[in-house]
Design an enzyme around this catalytic site. Sequence first.
Site, PDB file in Angstrom:
ATOM      1  N   GLN A 182       0.867  -1.185   0.000  1.00 36.43           N
ATOM      2  CA  GLN A 182       0.000   0.000   0.000  1.00 36.43           C
ATOM      3  C   GLN A 182       0.905   1.237   0.000  1.00 36.43           C
ATOM      4  O   GLN A 182       1.736   1.396   0.897  1.00 36.43           O
ATOM      5  CB  GLN A 182      -0.859  -0.011   1.261  1.00 36.43           C
ATOM      6  CG  GLN A 182      -1.833   1.160   1.347  1.00 36.43           C
ATOM      7  CD  GLN A 182      -2.501   1.243   2.719  1.00 36.43           C
ATOM      8  OE1 GLN A 182      -2.000   0.683   3.680  1.00 36.43           O
ATOM      9  NE2 GLN A 182      -3.613   1.939   2.802  1.00 36.43           N
ATOM     10  N   GLU A 199     -10.130  -1.380   5.797  1.00 37.29           N
ATOM     11  CA  GLU A 199      -8.922  -1.566   6.584  1.00 37.29           C
ATOM     12  C   GLU A 199      -9.232  -1.468   8.080  1.00 37.29           C
ATOM     13  O   GLU A 199      -8.812  -2.291   8.871  1.00 37.29           O
ATOM     14  CB  GLU A 199      -7.881  -0.517   6.183  1.00 37.29           C
ATOM     15  CG  GLU A 199      -6.551  -0.695   6.889  1.00 37.29           C
ATOM     16  CD  GLU A 199      -5.464   0.202   6.348  1.00 37.29           C
ATOM     17  OE1 GLU A 199      -5.783   1.230   5.742  1.00 37.29           O
ATOM     18  OE2 GLU A 199      -4.287  -0.140   6.555  1.00 37.29           O
TER      19      GLU A 199
HETATM   20  C1  LIG Z   1       3.719  -0.352  11.270  1.00 36.83           C
HETATM   21  C2  LIG Z   1       3.140   0.636  10.295  1.00 36.83           C
HETATM   22  C3  LIG Z   1       2.779   0.197   9.045  1.00 36.83           C
HETATM   23  C4  LIG Z   1       2.282   1.103   8.101  1.00 36.83           C
HETATM   24  N1  LIG Z   1       2.019   0.643   6.837  1.00 36.83           N
HETATM   25  C5  LIG Z   1       1.633   1.518   5.896  1.00 36.83           C
HETATM   26  C6  LIG Z   1       1.460   1.066   4.554  1.00 36.83           C
HETATM   27  O1  LIG Z   1       1.626  -0.116   4.231  1.00 36.83           O
HETATM   28  N2  LIG Z   1       1.134   1.975   3.608  1.00 36.83           N
HETATM   29  C7  LIG Z   1       0.941   3.292   3.911  1.00 36.83           C
HETATM   30  O2  LIG Z   1       0.605   4.053   3.014  1.00 36.83           O
HETATM   31  N3  LIG Z   1       1.089   3.763   5.185  1.00 36.83           N
HETATM   32  C8  LIG Z   1       1.448   2.904   6.177  1.00 36.83           C
HETATM   33  N4  LIG Z   1       1.645   3.353   7.469  1.00 36.83           N
HETATM   34  C9  LIG Z   1       1.516   4.789   7.756  1.00 36.83           C
HETATM   35  C10 LIG Z   1       0.325   5.139   8.625  1.00 36.83           C
HETATM   36  O3  LIG Z   1      -0.874   5.041   7.919  1.00 36.83           O
HETATM   37  C11 LIG Z   1       0.577   6.562   9.172  1.00 36.83           C
HETATM   38  O4  LIG Z   1       1.698   6.485  10.048  1.00 36.83           O
HETATM   39  C12 LIG Z   1      -0.616   7.127   9.899  1.00 36.83           C
HETATM   40  O5  LIG Z   1      -1.668   7.392   9.021  1.00 36.83           O
HETATM   41  C13 LIG Z   1      -0.260   8.413  10.684  1.00 36.83           C
HETATM   42  O6  LIG Z   1       0.350   9.334   9.852  1.00 36.83           O
HETATM   43  P1  LIG Z   1       1.729  10.029  10.261  1.00 36.83           P
HETATM   44  O7  LIG Z   1       2.686   8.955  10.648  1.00 36.83           O
HETATM   45  O8  LIG Z   1       2.116  10.956   9.161  1.00 36.83           O
HETATM   46  O9  LIG Z   1       1.435  10.850  11.578  1.00 36.83           O
HETATM   47  P2  LIG Z   1       0.757  12.294  11.671  1.00 36.83           P
HETATM   48  O10 LIG Z   1      -0.413  12.370  10.769  1.00 36.83           O
HETATM   49  O11 LIG Z   1       1.840  13.311  11.488  1.00 36.83           O
HETATM   50  O12 LIG Z   1       0.244  12.326  13.166  1.00 36.83           O
HETATM   51  C14 LIG Z   1       1.114  12.537  14.281  1.00 36.83           C
HETATM   52  C15 LIG Z   1       0.249  12.545  15.537  1.00 36.83           C
HETATM   53  O13 LIG Z   1      -0.694  13.648  15.505  1.00 36.83           O
HETATM   54  C16 LIG Z   1      -2.032  13.167  15.635  1.00 36.83           C
HETATM   55  N5  LIG Z   1      -2.943  13.925  14.794  1.00 36.83           N
HETATM   56  C17 LIG Z   1      -2.721  14.301  13.500  1.00 36.83           C
HETATM   57  N6  LIG Z   1      -3.795  14.965  13.035  1.00 36.83           N
HETATM   58  C18 LIG Z   1      -4.727  14.989  14.036  1.00 36.83           C
HETATM   59  C19 LIG Z   1      -6.052  15.508  14.153  1.00 36.83           C
HETATM   60  N7  LIG Z   1      -6.653  16.138  13.165  1.00 36.83           N
HETATM   61  N8  LIG Z   1      -6.702  15.339  15.340  1.00 36.83           N
HETATM   62  C20 LIG Z   1      -6.116  14.687  16.381  1.00 36.83           C
HETATM   63  N9  LIG Z   1      -4.861  14.176  16.322  1.00 36.83           N
HETATM   64  C21 LIG Z   1      -4.182  14.319  15.171  1.00 36.83           C
HETATM   65  C22 LIG Z   1      -1.978  11.723  15.166  1.00 36.83           C
HETATM   66  O14 LIG Z   1      -3.030  10.977  15.681  1.00 36.83           O
HETATM   67  C23 LIG Z   1      -0.613  11.287  15.689  1.00 36.83           C
HETATM   68  O15 LIG Z   1      -0.694  10.918  17.037  1.00 36.83           O
HETATM   69  C24 LIG Z   1       2.122   2.472   8.434  1.00 36.83           C
HETATM   70  C25 LIG Z   1       2.480   2.926   9.722  1.00 36.83           C
HETATM   71  C26 LIG Z   1       2.988   2.025  10.639  1.00 36.83           C
HETATM   72  C27 LIG Z   1       3.370   2.543  12.000  1.00 36.83           C
END
Ligand SMILES: Cc1cc2nc3c(=O)[nH]c(=O)nc-3n(C[C@H](O)[C@H](O)[C@H](O)COP(=O)(O)OP(=O)(O)OC[C@H]3O[C@@H](n4cnc5c(N)ncnc54)[C@H](O)[C@@H]3O)c2cc1C
Length: 389
Positions: free
Chosen positions: A125, A244
């Site tokens: 993905q 998902e």
């Molecule tokens: C083990 C693992 C596997 C993954 N596999 C995939 C994959 O196969 N493909 C893929 O595309 N992605 C993958 N991901 C990515 C995952 O979907 C993202 O890490 C996730 O969506 C969070 O995005 P970010 O890491 O950019 O954090 P951010 O969006 O930067 O968030 C940081 C923090 O701020 C909080 N936050 C942000 N916005 C808000 C809001 N509006 N209100 C309240 N709180 C908020 C979040 O909850 C979080 O605690 C994976 C992640 C992990 C850890």
Amino acid sequence: MDLDFTAAEDAFRAEARAWLTAHVPHTPLPSLETEEGFAAHREWEGTLSADRWSVVSWPEEYGGRGASLLRWLIFEEEYFAAGAPGRVSQNGINLLAPTLFEHGTDEQRARVLPSMASGEVIWAQAWSEPESGSDLASLRSTAVRTDGGWLLRGQKTWSSRAAFADRAFGLFRSDPDAAKPHQGLTYLMFPLDADGVTVRPIGRLDGKPAFAELFLDDVFVPDEDVIGAPGQGWRVAMSTAGNERGLTLRSPGRFTAAAERLTGLWRETADPSDTALRDRVADAVVKARAYRLFAYAGVSRIAAGGSIGAESSLNKVFWSELDIALHETALDLLGPLGELSDGAADAPAHGGWAEGHTFSLAGPIYAGTNEIQRDIIAERLLGLPKGRR
Ligand SMILES: Cc1cc2nc3c(=O)[nH]c(=O)nc-3n(C[C@H](O)[C@H](O)[C@H](O)COP(=O)(O)OP(=O)(O)OC[C@H]3O[C@@H](n4cnc5c(N)ncnc54)[C@H](O)[C@@H]3O)c2cc1C
């Protein structure tokens, strides 16, 4: 909702159990997050698919058994209870396939699904970007129109198992002038070995190399690999996301089986006077069973023509927190031995508890963070006012 299984459902369970007893490897396969383990798990997908157990709920023409969602839940219970290997084809089967069933063309389904079911093509993905995780609609990777297709440019990150996968599906900005961020996006499939694709593993807590980021430099994708209409990618993606977070990513069998193993561990290792630990084991068992009943209720509702919708966020928060609690309790029962991972000869359960614990920590993050899910629950299920963003 009828809480009893029919004779046909019991027979299906018995058939699945007998097959799993005969085929599940006696020694766990190496971790699917390594090159060797990935290959072994791909082979296991082939074994499952040869007897039509890899995608039981799909139509037969694509390699399935046309089984109901209820039977799928039954199969999953048997699968996890048998200690069968993790599914390396999970992204394809649980995310891309439902998207293709809903938004793909007949040609795409016929071309993509059989090789997905057999494990011949494993999908990654490619949604997240370095600055677009929770706020996915802010993504900046582009799809630029060219003769007969599109050129992909940009960077994707946090792509599970992408270091060894064959193809990926993702969202790209095809109309930079669209009025709103979630407009002008297109959902595309692309090969990970194409010219212009660089796959770079990202270090994980456990040191395993399958997690990766992708750099895309004018990667050509033909029109036939666009899912849904160009510019409508957000709508297509939201159906993937619902799957998902909802049922397909984490069926209850995973937790009921883990809770059973935890109970076994308690019996083998615990000091019976440690009532605090005993209560945590009981709590995990009760929650796993509650999640199972909730899932059966959801499936019954779907069978009666209903849908899951925003309730999938409830599932996601519940199973991810349960997974952590379950594994932390196991590690507390095991003491220092629980720290040993799959590389150590005397690691309990071949390092399964340690590996499971590390992975459980990511549960509240992937598939949409739990903070975001709580916002959805508050606003869409409870009708509370929107929070400040
Ligand atoms: C083990 C693992 C596997 C993954 N596999 C995939 C994959 O196969 N493909 C893929 O595309 N992605 C993958 N991901 C990515 C995952 O979907 C993202 O890490 C996730 O969506 C969070 O995005 P970010 O890491 O950019 O954090 P951010 O969006 O930067 O968030 C940081 C923090 O701020 C909080 N936050 C942000 N916005 C808000 C809001 N509006 N209100 C309240 N709180 C908020 C979040 O909850 C979080 O605690 C994976 C992640 C992990 C850890």
